[in-house]
Scaffold this active site. Sequence first.
Site, PDB file in Angstrom:
ATOM      1  N   ASP A   2       0.847  -1.194   0.000  1.00 49.68           N
ATOM      2  CA  ASP A   2       0.000   0.000   0.000  1.00 49.68           C
ATOM      3  C   ASP A   2       0.887   1.251   0.000  1.00 49.68           C
ATOM      4  O   ASP A   2       0.628   2.226   0.715  1.00 49.68           O
ATOM      5  CB  ASP A   2      -0.956   0.011   1.196  1.00 49.68           C
ATOM      6  CG  ASP A   2      -2.060   1.064   1.063  1.00 49.68           C
ATOM      7  OD1 ASP A   2      -2.198   1.654  -0.026  1.00 49.68           O
ATOM      8  OD2 ASP A   2      -2.764   1.309   2.062  1.00 49.68           O
ATOM      9  N   HIS A  32       3.331  10.843  -0.019  1.00 50.73           N
ATOM     10  CA  HIS A  32       2.816  12.211   0.106  1.00 50.73           C
ATOM     11  C   HIS A  32       4.007  13.155   0.251  1.00 50.73           C
ATOM     12  O   HIS A  32       5.113  12.726   0.585  1.00 50.73           O
ATOM     13  CB  HIS A  32       1.910  12.352   1.336  1.00 50.73           C
ATOM     14  CG  HIS A  32       0.647  11.555   1.249  1.00 50.73           C
ATOM     15  ND1 HIS A  32      -0.370  11.865   0.387  1.00 50.73           N
ATOM     16  CD2 HIS A  32       0.236  10.459   1.935  1.00 50.73           C
ATOM     17  CE1 HIS A  32      -1.362  10.997   0.531  1.00 50.73           C
ATOM     18  NE2 HIS A  32      -1.005  10.124   1.461  1.00 50.73           N
TER      19      HIS A  32
END
Length: 433
Positions: free
Chosen positions: A305, A309
């Site tokens: 996953d 960011h």
Amino acid sequence: MKTLLKNGLMLDEQSKKLVKRDILIDGEIIAKIASEIEDEEAMQIEVAEKLITPGFIDLHVHLREPGFEQKETIETGTYAAARGGFTTVACMPNTRPPIDSVPIVEEILEKAEEAGYARVLPIGAITVRQLGQELTDMEALKKAGVVAVSDDGVGVQSSKMMKEAMRKAYALGLPVVAHCEDNSLAKGGCVHDGEFAKRYGLQGIPSEAESIHVARDILLAEDIGVHYHVCHISSEQSVRLVREAKARGQKVTAEVTPHHLLLCDEDIPEPNPMFKMNPPLRSKKDREALIQGLKDGTIDVIATDHAPHTLLEKQQGMERAPFGIVGLETAFPLLYTNLVRTGELTLAELIEKMTRKPAELFGLPYGVLAEGKVADMTVIDLESERPIDPSAFKSKGRNTPFAGTYVYGWPVMTFYKGVKTWDQADIFVTFEE
């Protein structure tokens, strides 16, 4: 072009013990595996005492392109994959625009081919723009190259819509890959609804937000017969539901992330957004259930996953920062150090969950080391210990809670279709700088 890897170690399929092997690559194919190979035409690479495995396969990554190139691109994400030993990654559809049309699928495949670091398998959106209101043209998406459908990033809230999606996916032979989250329970939460949330007065996300959708979807899938795959499973209840479905013979599979296997909410030292992911780190009891589920086969595979960011986004505080951590470059070292070296898993079990099993789940012709197969391979140093250094990441993302953790099991070379896409020399140059 031929390449000969000399004096490596492989796991013997029968005994599960390490044996010395040479591997000859001819073009994109593994031409020969033997205890001793000589070939004067081949470029020889000495990999003495290093483990050689099939290239890792990750069924759940976020490459962010198109739309969020400040976080990651297909090129940087696949380069990070190569550094982490991955040769195949499946990218999730919550881009901007989402992977809900043929041109977007074609664009992703073209850019992945140009980058050349790893094979990218797009996962198409279940609903148009991931809004949960209208099904995508799954048939066209499949013809373009998607390997599954998902609205990852958001749960499909309508049971009717999910059932229609499953019917359509079943007819096309596509797995339904589900982000399980009931918004009426999860909305506004930033961490697990447990002791950490209470201590710091944060709104929690209960385990039921996940498990209610898992239960609903299993019932829907049972009626239809579709391959239903649970993304990033995190709770004890969800593991129990998947185990029961498998016992009935239902085609239900599940993945778990390294961070959910290794951490729980008790491990969060303070409201640090580097520990903020969705689903959140749950209780110690949940973590123990995940490990048991992985060991007994209830949970089929490990997926990172990988969710990059910008640091600016992650510095907004626990409540406002986006969910997600990066994982491609740290997955194997973290799991090898904390699960294999501690005796929780065997080396063979870990490799299987990152290679052969994910290939089997999606019907991929990869994940094995054998003569005649594609030369996707990872060479790993099991003995050297080094710290996780986010400044050395090839991913644009630096958002990890594992910074500074000392780990063993670093991939030192990666071969994708016979071409070396990663070499340990790059690591050492970066660390010296």
